[in-house]
Every structure is written in structure tokens, then in C-alpha cells.
Scaffold this motif. Structure first.
Motif, short mmCIF file in Angstrom:
data_model
loop_
_atom_site.label_atom_id
_atom_site.label_comp_id
_atom_site.label_asym_id
_atom_site.label_seq_id
_atom_site.Cartn_x
_atom_site.Cartn_y
_atom_site.Cartn_z
N LEU A 24 0.98 -50.57 -25.40
CA LEU A 24 1.40 -51.40 -26.54
C LEU A 24 2.91 -51.38 -26.71
O LEU A 24 3.54 -52.41 -26.98
N LEU A 25 3.50 -50.20 -26.56
CA LEU A 25 4.95 -50.10 -26.70
C LEU A 25 5.67 -50.77 -25.53
O LEU A 25 6.78 -51.29 -25.70
N TRP A 27 4.65 -53.51 -24.08
CA TRP A 27 4.68 -54.92 -24.48
C TRP A 27 5.68 -55.15 -25.61
O TRP A 27 6.36 -56.18 -25.64
N ALA A 28 5.78 -54.20 -26.53
CA ALA A 28 6.74 -54.34 -27.64
C ALA A 28 8.17 -54.38 -27.12
O ALA A 28 9.02 -55.08 -27.67
N SER A 29 8.44 -53.63 -26.05
CA SER A 29 9.78 -53.60 -25.50
C SER A 29 10.17 -54.92 -24.84
O SER A 29 11.33 -55.15 -24.51
N ILE A 31 9.69 -57.79 -26.37
CA ILE A 31 9.97 -58.75 -27.44
C ILE A 31 11.35 -59.40 -27.30
O ILE A 31 11.47 -60.63 -27.48
N THR A 138 10.12 -54.24 -36.74
CA THR A 138 10.06 -54.66 -35.34
C THR A 138 11.20 -54.05 -34.54
O THR A 138 11.01 -53.57 -33.41
N VAL A 141 10.41 -50.44 -33.90
CA VAL A 141 9.37 -50.28 -32.88
C VAL A 141 9.95 -50.49 -31.48
O VAL A 141 9.63 -49.75 -30.54
N ILE A 142 10.83 -51.48 -31.34
CA ILE A 142 11.47 -51.74 -30.04
C ILE A 142 12.29 -50.52 -29.61
O ILE A 142 12.23 -50.07 -28.46
N SER A 145 10.01 -47.67 -28.64
CA SER A 145 9.34 -47.91 -27.36
C SER A 145 10.20 -47.46 -26.19
O SER A 145 9.70 -46.92 -25.20
#
Length: 229
Positions: A24-25, A27-29, A31, A138, A141-142, A145
Motif C-alpha cells: 500500500l505504501l 502505491w502511495a509513493s 502519488i 497525504t 503518508v508519502i 512510505s
């Protein structure tokens, strides 16, 4: 036994195999990459100078990041197993710098430039605050990650946040005090008129104005083309 790392399908972002949070992280990276790509159709459809200026700022921010990486020349953290060999340095983190630049610029736009008209959009101020919180979360989170996936150290991520916030603030200041006041003149240039590039800076609520202009045009065309039976 060393961990086995696998990339997210069509990217070079790796995470520990079987680690759901890591996936998940990862994919978050991505963004920031998705954000830059999404701006291309937005610019083509909107064609307003502020959005174009914001988009150019993303590349200026990236240029600052690459320059700082080469000047500081601090390597990324070592990882025991990886199929990707990194050639670039890690200070500051480009992802966290982009996230901070993007968030700070939009936050300044929301609170210092965009006028909220509550009678048009119910609870507009609440939505503005919620969206702002979403931007900050957000960005965090990026940044996390990149730390979790061991692409950067905590100091590289914090430095990225600080540099991104600084560049975002300066880019907004440049827009407000030096470049933005000339947008009406720039929008009236023949090349801008030919490309349908416009300026919304003098309109208090561009969304409301655009909606009513289109609605009025539709009413006019309906009266012209629709005939009573």
C-alpha cells in the motif's frame, strides 16, 4: 535469511514480498507521479494561467531537488536485498519535497487567494478545511512510505519536506506579488487567445462564474434551436 523485494508491476518501487502495508505504501509513493501526469489533461481542458504556473513550479521544485542532491551528495540508506541499483543520491527526498511543495502551494491558495462563497456551496469552509487536512495527511503518508520502504533516511525526508515547503511558499509569493498581476495582460496576448488560455485571477469564484456562464449559454441555445410543436 534476507528479505525478498519485488517491484510494483510497471514501476521500480519495491516492497517486501508479502507485506500488505508495504504494498500500500509503495502505491502511495507513486502519488507524485500520478499527480504530475494528471495535470496534463487538466491543463488541456482548463487552460488557465494559474494552473499552468503551478505545473511549471513542479518542475522548478524538481530541478531544485536534483541540484541539492548533487551538491550534498548523501547516499541513500543501504538495503540488504534489492533488484534496483540506485545511481542518484538521497538528500533531500524528491517525493517528500514534491508532497510538501504541492500541499503548501495549494494551502496558501485556499486560505489566501480563493474566496469561499458559502451561499453557493453549502458548508464550503468545512470542505476547504477537510481538503486541507487531506493534503497534509497525504503528504505525511508519502514521506512515511519512503522511510518504511528504506528509500530514504528520516533526515532526508524531513529535509525534503522543509525544502518543498520553502519552494512552495516562494512560488506562491512569486505568483501573488510578481507574476499574477500580469496574468490579465498575458491572457490578452494573441498567442494566448489563439490557444484559448485564460485568466481567472480577477474572478472571486471562478467555479460559480463558469457554471452560470455555461448555463446561460445553454439557455440561449435552447431558445434558438428548440421550437414549440
Amino acid at each position: 535469511m534476507a528479505e525478498e523485494w519485488q517491484p510494483v508491476t510497471f514501476t521500480h518501487v519495491e516492497y517486501p514480498k508479502g507485506d500488505v502495508l508495504g504494498m500500500l505504501l509503495a502505491w502511495a509513493s507513486l502519488i507524485p507521479s500520478f499527480t504530475v501526469v494528471s495535470f496534463i489533461p487538466i491543463i488541456i481542458l482548463r487552460r488557465d494561467l494559474t494552473t499552468i504556473f503551478f505545473f511549471v513550479g513542479m518542475f522548478v521544485n524538481e530541478g531544485c531537488n536534483q541540484a541539492l542532491k548533487r551538491i550534498i551528495a548523501e547516499p541513500r540508506p543501504a538495503r540488504t536485498a534489492s533488484s534496483v541499483q540506485w545511481s542518484e543520491y538521497g538528500m533531500p527526498s524528491a517525493h517528500s519535497q514534491f508532497a510538501a511543495f504541492f500541499s503548501v502551494f495549494l494551502l496558501l491558495m485556499f486560505y489566501l487567494r480563493i474566496k469561499v462563497v458559502t451561499f453557493i456551496i453549502p458548508c464550503a469552509k468545512i470542505w476547504k478545511h477537510l481538503f486541507s487536512i487531506g493534503l497534509v495527511v497525504t503528504a505525511a503518508v508519502i514521506g512515511y512510505s519512503r522511510l518504511y520502504l528504506k528509500y530514504h533516511t528520516s533526515s532526508q525526508i524531513m529535509c525534503g519536506f522543509l525544502v518543498g515547503a520553502l519552494v512552495g511558499s516562494l512560488w506562491f509569493l512569486l505568483l501573488e506579488k510578481f507574476v499574477g498581476p500580469y496574468f490579465p495582460i498575458i491572457a490578452s496576448l494573441p498567442i494566448c487567445e489563439m490557444l484559448l488560455i485564460k485568466d481567472y485571477s480577477l474572478i472571486p469564484n471562478a467555479l460559480w462564474c463558469e457554471y452560470h456562464c455555461i448555463k446561460q449559454e445553454m439557455r440561449t441555445r435552447l431558445k434558438k434551436y428548440v421550437r414549440p410543436e
